[in-house]
Every structure is written in structure tokens, then in C-alpha cells.
Design an enzyme around this catalytic site. Structure first.
Site, short mmCIF file in Angstrom:
data_model
loop_
_atom_site.label_atom_id
_atom_site.label_comp_id
_atom_site.label_asym_id
_atom_site.label_seq_id
_atom_site.Cartn_x
_atom_site.Cartn_y
_atom_site.Cartn_z
N PRO A 79 89.57 93.73 97.97
CA PRO A 79 90.38 92.70 97.32
C PRO A 79 91.71 92.55 98.07
CG PRO A 79 90.55 94.77 96.11
CD PRO A 79 89.52 94.98 97.19
N SER A 108 90.37 89.34 94.77
CA SER A 108 91.67 89.72 94.20
C SER A 108 92.09 88.75 93.12
CB SER A 108 92.73 89.73 95.31
OG SER A 108 94.02 89.83 94.75
N GLN A 129 88.89 92.01 90.99
CA GLN A 129 89.96 93.03 90.97
C GLN A 129 91.11 92.57 90.09
OE1 GLN A 129 93.11 92.38 92.84
NE2 GLN A 129 93.97 94.16 91.79
N TYR A 131 94.47 94.24 87.19
CA TYR A 131 95.37 95.35 86.84
C TYR A 131 95.35 95.53 85.34
CZ TYR A 131 97.00 93.86 91.42
OH TYR A 131 97.05 93.51 92.74
N THR A 157 92.87 98.12 90.02
CA THR A 157 93.78 98.72 91.00
C THR A 157 94.83 99.55 90.27
OG1 THR A 157 93.39 96.97 92.59
CG2 THR A 157 95.45 98.19 92.83
N LYS A 229 90.54 101.72 91.93
CA LYS A 229 90.97 101.63 93.34
C LYS A 229 92.36 102.23 93.49
CE LYS A 229 91.70 98.23 97.03
NZ LYS A 229 93.15 98.01 97.09
N SER A 251 91.72 105.07 98.39
CA SER A 251 92.53 104.04 99.06
C SER A 251 94.00 104.36 98.91
CB SER A 251 92.24 102.68 98.41
OG SER A 251 93.08 101.66 98.94
N HIS A 253 95.95 101.71 99.63
CA HIS A 253 96.34 100.30 99.66
C HIS A 253 96.69 99.88 101.10
CE1 HIS A 253 97.30 97.43 96.21
NE2 HIS A 253 97.47 96.68 97.27
N ARG A 256 100.34 100.11 102.11
CA ARG A 256 101.24 99.02 101.69
C ARG A 256 102.09 99.37 100.47
NH1 ARG A 256 99.67 94.12 103.90
NH2 ARG A 256 100.07 92.80 102.10
N ASP A 284 88.53 102.88 101.74
CA ASP A 284 89.07 101.86 102.65
C ASP A 284 90.27 102.41 103.40
OD1 ASP A 284 91.45 101.54 101.18
OD2 ASP A 284 90.82 99.68 100.22
N GLY A 285 90.76 101.60 104.33
CA GLY A 285 91.95 101.98 105.09
C GLY A 285 91.63 102.20 106.56
N GLY A 286 91.99 101.23 107.39
CA GLY A 286 91.93 101.40 108.84
C GLY A 286 90.56 101.32 109.46
N ILE A 287 89.56 100.88 108.72
CA ILE A 287 88.21 100.78 109.30
C ILE A 287 88.18 99.63 110.30
CG2 ILE A 287 85.78 100.20 108.79
CD1 ILE A 287 86.40 102.89 107.60
C1 LIG Z 1 97.38 90.89 102.81
C2 LIG Z 1 96.82 91.94 101.89
C3 LIG Z 1 96.77 91.70 100.53
C4 LIG Z 1 96.25 92.67 99.66
N1 LIG Z 1 96.17 92.38 98.32
C5 LIG Z 1 95.59 93.29 97.48
C6 LIG Z 1 95.37 92.97 96.11
O1 LIG Z 1 95.67 91.87 95.66
N2 LIG Z 1 94.80 93.94 95.34
C7 LIG Z 1 94.43 95.16 95.81
O2 LIG Z 1 93.93 96.00 95.07
N3 LIG Z 1 94.60 95.47 97.12
C8 LIG Z 1 95.16 94.57 97.95
N4 LIG Z 1 95.30 94.88 99.30
C9 LIG Z 1 94.86 96.19 99.80
C10 LIG Z 1 93.40 96.15 100.28
O3 LIG Z 1 92.51 95.98 99.20
C11 LIG Z 1 92.99 97.45 101.00
O4 LIG Z 1 93.24 98.56 100.17
C12 LIG Z 1 93.64 97.67 102.37
O5 LIG Z 1 93.94 96.46 103.00
C13 LIG Z 1 92.67 98.50 103.22
O6 LIG Z 1 93.17 98.79 104.47
P1 LIG Z 1 92.85 97.93 105.81
O7 LIG Z 1 93.65 96.67 105.66
O8 LIG Z 1 93.37 98.82 106.87
O9 LIG Z 1 91.38 97.68 105.89
C14 LIG Z 1 95.80 93.91 100.17
C15 LIG Z 1 95.84 94.13 101.55
C16 LIG Z 1 96.33 93.17 102.41
C17 LIG Z 1 96.34 93.45 103.88
#
Ligand SMILES: Cc1cc2nc3c(=O)[nH]c(=O)nc-3n(C[C@H](O)[C@H](O)[C@H](O)COP(=O)(O)O)c2cc1C
Length: 370
Positions: A79, A108, A129, A131, A157, A229, A251, A253, A256, A284-287
Site C-alpha cells: 500500500p 492504500s 489498507q 488505520y 497499518t 503492517k 515492515s 514503512h 519512512r 517489505d523494505g528494499g526488495i
Molecule cells: C510514496 C510512498 C507512500 C506510502 N504510503 C503508504 C500508505 O499509505 N500506507 C502504508 O501502510 N504504507 C505506505 N508506504 C510504505 C510502503 O507500504 C512500504 O512499507 C515501503 O515502501 C516498503 O519499502 P520499499 O519502498 O523499499 O519497497 C508508502 C511508501 C511510499 C514510498
């Protein structure tokens, strides 16, 4: 780059050249010093493969299931808010791409299109997804809309109760648009408070007081299975399963929210152990490579998800860009499996991995390649 990108890093490079700086930074960036983002790639790169020979690998199958749903590759779409930043067709293009590639998209609640419009365009399975809101009625209303629209699970999330400090966004004065999903909700005095470096204010729609009992409440009050998540510890993995989650996404995030966490691949084994088969565990993360997917699966993830790369695919070539990016991951995973003597997703295990150079044991002063 005139030629087609051949890996996800090239997708990012081309996307970067097409997006405005503020847009690119919104997608690529993370919290404060972005240490977690850098660590994530460094840890993936430090895990080494142990290839295996003379296994019949003539038939390989990279498909799997998530909550009983077959997917053609163990990579789902994370998402992520506002795909419109990367392509005018936004989540409609991503949903069609996920379906064409044979995988599942988690949409999302911050999407640039309504959940109903995305469901209308989708050709594959979808999860929604959201909250936990302070207003529990709104929480259930949104979940009910998702069920009505055909989503098959609710992804909750947990790691976004507080607004993160994203310094690139602050410098760029970047503010994304509000999602039409919220325009349809009567939020009363509540709203999303996006201030980049502030704790959620009293009117913020998110509930900072929510606890595991609220997960019990949600699971008991909706028909859709709940996937949580944002899990980064064994303790929280166990609580998730104990309190009704059917799936757990390990995750941070994408670095972020809280910076200087461990990489998700580092905490995945402890979460898998603590969940103890009582829920499915994803990561997830960095794949960015087939080998990354393989490593996550070897350490116990049932499937991985990708976030930022979907924006790069969209920015490069819309729906077709996301399809071809997923195709690259699939073929890289397939080749990795072949070279490691593994023919099914279930047969991928830790025997195929090494983290410390064996030279260390032979030479106390040998360089540490970790
Ligand atoms: C631009 C952007 C917006 C995102 N928005 C959401 C969101 O609305 N809800 C959420 O649970 N995660 C959000 N995420 C996190 C992603 O779901 C995910 O955890 C993360 O991007 C995984 O890492 P990767 O970008 O390295 O693949 C967002 C990520 C990005 C890059």
C-alpha cells in the site's frame, strides 16, 4: 536512457529524471537521516548465496498463496499513497498491472482514486489498507466499504500513529493531495494532520491511544481477515497473531517513519519464530532483486511486497512499466532458484544463505566482508 530498463535500479534512475525533485524525494525519501534505508540495502548485499548443483531444476514454480489466494510470484504491491504522483492513471494502472502480472495489490486509503474505482479497474485480487481511527464508527465504515467493493482482506497499518519527520519533504515544502477516499467519509472535526514533524494533534483522525485490544475489536467486528503492517519485533508479531491477525507484514514503512531501526530482513526470523505458524508472515523494505526475494523467503517470509519500485514502473511506462518491472523480479527469482537447486517456493530455505565469510575462521586477521 533510450533502452528499456533491465533492472529496478535503472527504473528508478529513469523515473528520477522524469519526476520533479519534490515528487521524487517524496517517494524515495525516508525519515530524518535515512539510515534505515541505507542499512536495508547494505544488509541485503551482505547476505551471500550458497549455490547448489546437480539438482533437477527443469521445472520451476514461483507461484504461492497468500491467505489462500494464489499469486503467480511471491511479490505483492505494497500500500502506498497517491500513485497519481507518478502517472495520470494512478492506482487504476497499478491495479491492472498487478492483475496482468498475476499478483495481489494492497490499495492504500491514501490512494489518488477511490477504493471503488480501483476495484472497478482491477483484474486481480485486492486488499485494502487503512488505520484505526479515533472514531470507531468511521473505522468500520471504511472497512465495510472495502468489503462491499470486493477487497478480500483489510491491511491495518500500525506504525503510523505519529507523523514522521521527513526532511526532504520539509525542505521541498512538499504536500501531497488528500485522497478521495476520505472525501467520502464524514470525519466531523477530525482530519489527517500531515505536518511533517509534528505528533498527531487532538483532531488527527488517527488514534494514538489504540492498543492490542482494539485489534481484537476490529477482527471481531469485520468479516474480512485482518493483516497487520509495521511489525518489527517478535513480541509484536506474537501479539498480532494472539489478537486476531491472519497475516503479519514485517515492515519499517520503508524507513519512512522511525529512522535507525534494523532492516526488516534482520528482524524477520524473530518475528517468524514468535508468530509460530499462527499467522502468515510477509516482509517489505528494499526488495529490488530476485536474490532479495529469495533471501526473505529463505528466512521465513511467505511473500514479499514492494513499495517504491511501483512508482518507478509507473513513471517510466504506466501500467506496462509496472508489469515489466514485476516480470524482471520474477525472472530474477526464477534464475536464483535454479542456481540454488530449488524448484518451488516452499523448498527455499536457509541452507542457501551465508552471512559471515568462512575465511574469518581460518585467518583471525582476514578482512570481514560482512
Ligand atoms: C510514496 C510512498 C507512500 C506510502 N504510503 C503508504 C500508505 O499509505 N500506507 C502504508 O501502510 N504504507 C505506505 N508506504 C510504505 C510502503 O507500504 C512500504 O512499507 C515501503 O515502501 C516498503 O519499502 P520499499 O519502498 O523499499 O519497497 C508508502 C511508501 C511510499 C514510498
Amino acid at each position: 536512457m533510450a533502452q528499456e530498463p533491465i533492472n529496478l535500479f535503472e527504473y528508478e534512475e529513469i523515473a528520477k529524471s522524469r519526476l520533479e525533485q519534490g515528487q521524487y524525494d517524496f517517494i524515495a525519501g525516508g525519515a530524518t537521516d535515512e539510515i534505515t534505508i541505507r542499512r536495508t540495502r547494505a544488509v541485503f548485499d551482505s547476505i551471500m548465496m550458497r549455490p547448489r548443483m546437480m539438482v533437477d531444476i527443469s521445472k520451476r514454480d514461483v507461484s504461492t498463496t497468500v491467505l489462500g489466494q494464489k499469486i503467480d510470484l511471491p511479490v505483492m504491491i505494497d500500500p502506498a499513497g497517491n500513485h497519481g504522483v507518478a502517472h495520470e492513471d494512478a492506482e487504476l494502472a497499478t491495479a491492472r498491472a498487478a492483475g496482468a502480472a498475476g499478483t495481489l495489490m494492497v490499495v492504500s486509503s491514501h490512494a489518488a482514486r477511490t477504493m471503488e474505482d480501483v476495484a472497478g479497474a482491477a483484474t486481480g485480487p485486492l486488499w485494502f489498507q487503512q488505520y484505526l481511527f479515533r472514531d470507531r464508527g468511521l473505522t468500520l465504515e471504511m472497512a465495510a466499504r472495502a468489503e462491499e467493493a470486493g477487497y478480500t482482506a483489510l491491511c491495518l497499518t500500525l506504525d503510523a500513529k505519529v507523523s514522521p519527520k521527513r526532511e526532504r519533504n520539509i525542505r521541498n515544502n512538499y504536500v501531497g493531495p488528500a485522497s478521495p477516499n476520505y472525501a467520502q467519509l464524514d470525519m466531523g472535526t477530525h482530519s489527517w494532520q500531515f505536518a511533517a514533524d509534528m505528533p498527531a494533534g487532538p483532531n488527527d483522525i488517527r488514534d494514538p491511544a489504540s492498543t492490542w485490544e482494539d485489534l481484537d475489536w476490529l477482527a471481531a467486528n469485520i468479516r474480512l481477515p485482518v493483516v497487520v503492517k509495521g511489525i518489527m519485533t517478535g513480541e509484536d508479531g506474537k501479539y498480532s497473531a494472539d489478537h486476531g491477525a491472519k497475516g503479519v507484514i514485517v515492515s519499517n514503512h520503508g524507513g519512512r517513519y522511525l529512522d535507525t531501526t534494523l532492516a526488516t530482513i534482520e528482524v524477520l526470523p524473530e518475528v517468524v519464530k514468535a508468530v509460530d505458524g499462527n499467522a502468515e508472515v510477509y516482509m517489505d523494505g528494499g526488495i529490488r532483486r530476485g536474490t532479495d526475494i529469495f533471501k526473505a523467503l529463505a528466512l521465513g517470509a511467505r511473500s514479499v511486497l514492494i513499495g517504491r519500485p511501483l512508482f518507478w514502473g509507473l513513471a517510466v511506462d504506466g501500467e506496462a512499466g509496472v508489469v515489466s518491472m514485476l516480470g524482471i523480479l520474477k525472472s530474477e527469482l526464477d534464475a536464483t532458484m535454479g542456481m540454488c537447486g530449488r524448484t518451488t517456493i516452499d523448498s527455499i530455505d536457509m541452507d542457501c544463505l551465508a552471512t559471515v565469510s568462512p575465511l574469518l575462521a581460518l585467518f583471525p586477521t582476514a578482512p570481514d566482508f560482512r
